[in-house]
Design an enzyme around this catalytic site. Structure first.
Site, PDB file in Angstrom:
ATOM      1  N   HIS A 101       1.885  -6.552   8.583  1.00 51.36           N
ATOM      2  CA  HIS A 101       0.519  -6.053   7.943  1.00 51.36           C
ATOM      3  C   HIS A 101       0.366  -6.525   6.648  1.00 51.36           C
ATOM      4  CE1 HIS A 101       2.040  -1.923   7.054  1.00 51.36           C
ATOM      5  NE2 HIS A 101       1.215  -2.073   6.135  1.00 51.36           N
ATOM      6  N   ASP A 131       4.955  -4.997  13.962  1.00 57.53           N
ATOM      7  CA  ASP A 131       4.609  -4.956  12.545  1.00 57.53           C
ATOM      8  C   ASP A 131       5.768  -5.357  11.677  1.00 57.53           C
ATOM      9  OD1 ASP A 131       2.545  -4.700  10.475  1.00 57.53           O
ATOM     10  OD2 ASP A 131       3.200  -2.509  10.258  1.00 57.53           O
ATOM     11  N   SER A 209       5.075  -0.086   2.328  1.00 58.81           N
ATOM     12  CA  SER A 209       5.048  -0.626   3.510  1.00 58.81           C
ATOM     13  C   SER A 209       6.052  -1.870   3.420  1.00 58.81           C
ATOM     14  CB  SER A 209       3.761  -1.197   3.902  1.00 58.81           C
ATOM     15  OG  SER A 209       2.763  -0.194   4.373  1.00 58.81           O
TER      16      SER A 209
END
Length: 371
Positions: A101, A131, A209
């Protein structure tokens, strides 16, 4: 005996709270007349604080953690083209791991190392279902050494640190513990959940992230995926990354096992509604047409109301896979993610119509995702 002295962390928290209060109240702190006008005070910048085990950890790995800047990302709200930002870490001498992402549908991605070096990258592979994504870098600094994925199963209470770039603040570290393991994480607007997720109370914010969640030896316990609120954040486990990342490097994709069922964990209410002898296993709620489960597993046929809730009844209950107990949905998703591959044939021990039976099922692969 209670120690009335503030420890270092408590002192810093108290000091920060006091500063925030002064700023919010627009009040200027009164000057200390004992030091006013004293210009003899200097800071010896070579005289470093003692630090801690986390300081040693930071020094050992920070050269291997990168900032990821992605260009050409479309803002879902405005449609305008913008730029995304996240974190990553060196997996081997040429590849950096980050989140899928973070890469999104960007046109290009650059990395910046902590020493200020920038490098261009090439997208090697990405996997929507875990992911995870892998970038090939044009160069890595000599001081940057690859980070190893841990081979040990994390445990609750284990000390960990999240390293990355929250809000673009490069080279940040937050510390905490493993708060939970074997989580199944649901994400908005996703058909499939993330399996075998690690929960931590280390502070995680936008920009973290893709960065590593590491143990005190510098091994990657998980790839930071999201922060869920105060004192809760999540990471894709090293165990799953250890299966997915090599495949992305080799072929650019990874195939996840697929049964093709909707399910519900058998809790006490479900067990009572279905006349089950104990509250364990997975109730099959629906079966996808043409899936591996089609013609093998029976879904529930109706629902009943219990305590104001619709409870499915009448379907198969999965109890074991190849002799391994499956007490809940977390166990099912973890077993499928870490122990199986598409094409494997499993012996499924089921509860059906009051009897315990065994059926064989050959796993399929999850459908590809159009981007």
């Amino acid at each position: 005996m209670q120690d009335s002295r503030l420890d270092r962390r408590s002192f810093l928290a108290a000091a920060s709270a006091g500063l925030a209060g002064a700023v919010a109240g627009c009040a200027e702190p009164q000057a200390d007349s004992s030091i006013e006008g004293d210009s003899s005070y200097t800071i010896d910048r070579e005289n470093l604080a003692e630090g801690s085990a986390f300081t040693d950890l930071y020094d050992a790995i920070i050269e291997s953690v990168t900032q990821v800047r992605v260009f050409g990302i479309e803002d879902p709200d405005t449609g305008a083209e913008g730029r995304g930002q996240g974190s990553g870490f060196l997996y081997d001498d040429r590849h950096v791991v980050t989140n899928d992402h973070v890469i999104a549908d960007g046109e290009a991605a650059d990395l910046q190392y902590i020493n200020g070096d920038w490098t261009s990258t090439t997208l090697v592979g990405r996997d929507y279902y875990s992911d995870l994504a892998v970038l090939e870098v044009d160069h890595a600094p000599d001081a940057a050494t690859p980070l190893s994925l841990t081979e040990r199963r994390p445990v609750v209470g284990q000390q960990v640190a999240a390293v990355g770039n929250p809000y673009g603040l490069e080279g940040s570290m937050s510390a905490g513990i493993v708060s939970g393991v074997d989580r199944t994480l649901n994400a908005p607007q996703r058909q499939f959940s993330y399996p075998n997720v690690i929960q931590t109370d280390a502070a995680v914010n936008p920009g973290n992230s893709g960065g590593p969640l590491v143990d005190l030896e510098g091994n990657v316990v998980g790839v930071i995926n999201s922060g869920g609120g105060d004192n809760i954040a999540f990471a894709i486990s090293a165990a799953l990354a250890g299966r997915v990342v090599p495949a992305l490097i080799e072929s650019g994709s990874y195939d996840h096992s697929y049964v093709g069922i909707g399910l519900r964990t058998v809790d006490r209410i479900v067990a009572e509604a279905n006349d089950l002898p104990e509250a364990t296993g997975i109730l099959v709620v629906s079966v996808a047409d043409g899936s591996a489960a089609d013609g093998v597993l029976r879904p529930s046929s109706e629902t009943v109301q219990r305590r104001g809730e619709s409870i499915p009844v009448g379907g198969d209950v999965i109890l074991e896979l190849d002799g391994n107990p499956i007490p809940d949905r977390h166990a099912l998703s973890t077993y499928l993610a870490l122990e199986t591959s598409p094409g494997d044939t499993l012996a499924m021990r089921l509860r059906r119509d009051g009897r315990t039976i065994t059926r064989e099922l050959t796993l399929g692969a999850r459908p590809s995702v159009s981007r």
